[in-house]
Design an enzyme around this catalytic site. Sequence first.
Site, PDB file in Angstrom:
ATOM      1  N   ARG A  84     -24.080  42.754  23.474  1.00  0.00           N
ATOM      2  CA  ARG A  84     -24.763  41.765  24.784  1.00  0.00           C
ATOM      3  C   ARG A  84     -23.848  39.938  25.142  1.00  0.00           C
ATOM      4  O   ARG A  84     -23.826  40.499  26.132  1.00  0.00           O
ATOM      5  CB  ARG A  84     -26.382  41.345  24.262  1.00  0.00           C
ATOM      6  CG  ARG A  84     -27.526  41.682  23.709  1.00  0.00           C
ATOM      7  CD  ARG A  84     -28.783  40.915  23.160  1.00  0.00           C
ATOM      8  NE  ARG A  84     -28.100  40.381  21.860  1.00  0.00           N
ATOM      9  CZ  ARG A  84     -28.838  39.404  21.124  1.00  0.00           C
ATOM     10  NH1 ARG A  84     -30.268  39.497  21.316  1.00  0.00           N
ATOM     11  NH2 ARG A  84     -28.078  38.951  20.608  1.00  0.00           N
ATOM     12  N   GLN A 119     -27.230  10.852  29.927  1.00  0.00           N
ATOM     13  CA  GLN A 119     -26.499  11.731  31.669  1.00  0.00           C
ATOM     14  C   GLN A 119     -25.645  12.083  30.923  1.00  0.00           C
ATOM     15  O   GLN A 119     -25.180  12.686  29.789  1.00  0.00           O
ATOM     16  CB  GLN A 119     -26.018  10.166  32.369  1.00  0.00           C
ATOM     17  CG  GLN A 119     -25.151  10.650  33.983  1.00  0.00           C
ATOM     18  CD  GLN A 119     -24.620  10.006  34.757  1.00  0.00           C
ATOM     19  OE1 GLN A 119     -25.415   8.441  35.141  1.00  0.00           O
ATOM     20  NE2 GLN A 119     -23.666  10.691  35.590  1.00  0.00           N
ATOM     21  N   ASN A 164     -22.934  15.464  32.881  1.00  0.00           N
ATOM     22  CA  ASN A 164     -22.270  14.982  34.043  1.00  0.00           C
ATOM     23  C   ASN A 164     -21.788  16.648  34.070  1.00  0.00           C
ATOM     24  O   ASN A 164     -21.102  17.703  32.789  1.00  0.00           O
ATOM     25  CB  ASN A 164     -21.305  14.174  34.320  1.00  0.00           C
ATOM     26  CG  ASN A 164     -21.371  12.679  34.722  1.00  0.00           C
ATOM     27  OD1 ASN A 164     -22.705  13.155  34.366  1.00  0.00           O
ATOM     28  ND2 ASN A 164     -21.120  12.238  33.975  1.00  0.00           N
ATOM     29  N   HIS A 220     -10.214   7.036  32.355  1.00  0.00           N
ATOM     30  CA  HIS A 220     -11.350   6.789  32.911  1.00  0.00           C
ATOM     31  C   HIS A 220     -11.336   6.086  31.302  1.00  0.00           C
ATOM     32  O   HIS A 220     -11.675   7.089  30.277  1.00  0.00           O
ATOM     33  CB  HIS A 220     -12.315   7.909  33.291  1.00  0.00           C
ATOM     34  CG  HIS A 220     -12.125   8.528  34.623  1.00  0.00           C
ATOM     35  ND1 HIS A 220     -12.063   9.470  35.254  1.00  0.00           N
ATOM     36  CD2 HIS A 220     -11.124   8.125  35.838  1.00  0.00           C
ATOM     37  CE1 HIS A 220     -11.618   9.820  36.600  1.00  0.00           C
ATOM     38  NE2 HIS A 220     -10.245   8.641  37.034  1.00  0.00           N
ATOM     39  N   LYS A 251     -18.601   9.638  25.484  1.00  0.00           N
ATOM     40  CA  LYS A 251     -18.878  11.566  25.836  1.00  0.00           C
ATOM     41  C   LYS A 251     -18.651  12.694  24.917  1.00  0.00           C
ATOM     42  O   LYS A 251     -17.429  12.173  24.058  1.00  0.00           O
ATOM     43  CB  LYS A 251     -17.402  11.734  27.013  1.00  0.00           C
ATOM     44  CG  LYS A 251     -17.727  10.202  28.533  1.00  0.00           C
ATOM     45  CD  LYS A 251     -16.394  10.703  28.964  1.00  0.00           C
ATOM     46  CE  LYS A 251     -16.141   9.820  29.824  1.00  0.00           C
ATOM     47  NZ  LYS A 251     -15.389   9.823  31.321  1.00  0.00           N
ATOM     48  N   HIS A 298     -10.172   8.778  28.422  1.00  0.00           N
ATOM     49  CA  HIS A 298     -10.162  10.732  28.368  1.00  0.00           C
ATOM     50  C   HIS A 298      -9.504  11.139  29.753  1.00  0.00           C
ATOM     51  O   HIS A 298     -10.050  10.277  31.189  1.00  0.00           O
ATOM     52  CB  HIS A 298     -11.492  10.839  28.180  1.00  0.00           C
ATOM     53  CG  HIS A 298     -11.825  12.270  28.841  1.00  0.00           C
ATOM     54  ND1 HIS A 298     -12.917  12.675  29.492  1.00  0.00           N
ATOM     55  CD2 HIS A 298     -11.466  13.507  28.093  1.00  0.00           C
ATOM     56  CE1 HIS A 298     -12.563  13.324  29.500  1.00  0.00           C
ATOM     57  NE2 HIS A 298     -11.636  13.868  28.254  1.00  0.00           N
ATOM     58  N   TYR A 309     -19.643  17.170  30.554  1.00  0.00           N
ATOM     59  CA  TYR A 309     -19.911  16.310  29.324  1.00  0.00           C
ATOM     60  C   TYR A 309     -21.425  15.183  29.442  1.00  0.00           C
ATOM     61  O   TYR A 309     -22.267  15.496  30.207  1.00  0.00           O
ATOM     62  CB  TYR A 309     -18.981  14.581  30.398  1.00  0.00           C
ATOM     63  CG  TYR A 309     -18.139  15.206  32.126  1.00  0.00           C
ATOM     64  CD1 TYR A 309     -17.270  14.239  31.463  1.00  0.00           C
ATOM     65  CD2 TYR A 309     -17.926  15.855  32.875  1.00  0.00           C
ATOM     66  CE1 TYR A 309     -14.979  14.734  31.854  1.00  0.00           C
ATOM     67  CE2 TYR A 309     -17.594  16.120  33.534  1.00  0.00           C
ATOM     68  CZ  TYR A 309     -16.003  15.242  32.984  1.00  0.00           C
ATOM     69  OH  TYR A 309     -15.199  15.295  34.743  1.00  0.00           O
TER      70      TYR A 309
END
Length: 216
Positions: A38, A62, A64, A77, A87, A134, A147
Amino acid sequence: MSRAGRALPPDRLWTMDVAPLAVPDAWVFTPRQYPDERGVFLEWFRADVLSRVIGHQMAIAQSNQSVSRRGTIRGVHFADVPPSQAKYVYCARGAVLDVVVDIRVGSPTFGRLDTVRLDDVDRRAVYISEGLGHAFMALTDDAVVTYLCSTGYAPEREHGVNPLDEELGIPWPRDIEPILSAKDAAAPGLAKAAADGLLPTYAECLAFYASLRSRS
């Protein structure tokens, strides 16, 4: 290796393998895949596995997702500590070169970086602790990166280091032309960011990690 991270014994209940990166307080997770006629099944994120590795539960505030053309660089960042933003990064389609940088002033490994190829073949993920830098470059068109983030986006706390900073020396592929946002292209180099007081300190990061573990 960090105080929270350690060599972990094999566990038949685990559905992924875990290894520390050269940057302390960052790890790579390689899920075990179960293919059949499958397709394939895997668990790309396990909260119980992650908490055993980092020593506390990761709050997920959160999620993203970015879709990037080949050559796109996002980063480097980072966010103010506390609370910064941890993250858990996964590439659902295509391939990216993921980069973690120790930007914590006073860290024994300040300026050290490590890279991991994240793709839809090995389906690895990377966890980046609060206070680390990162970035990634898309190696394919329409690379999809997801993320999981420990805090929500707060633009007043967000900062960047120029990903093309020669002193930092990230080994981006030379055969791919980099594409940067105007904001990332204008970001200072690592030395300038440190001199301007933008970077988190190692001491405040360690204190924050300890506070997270004390709540678990």
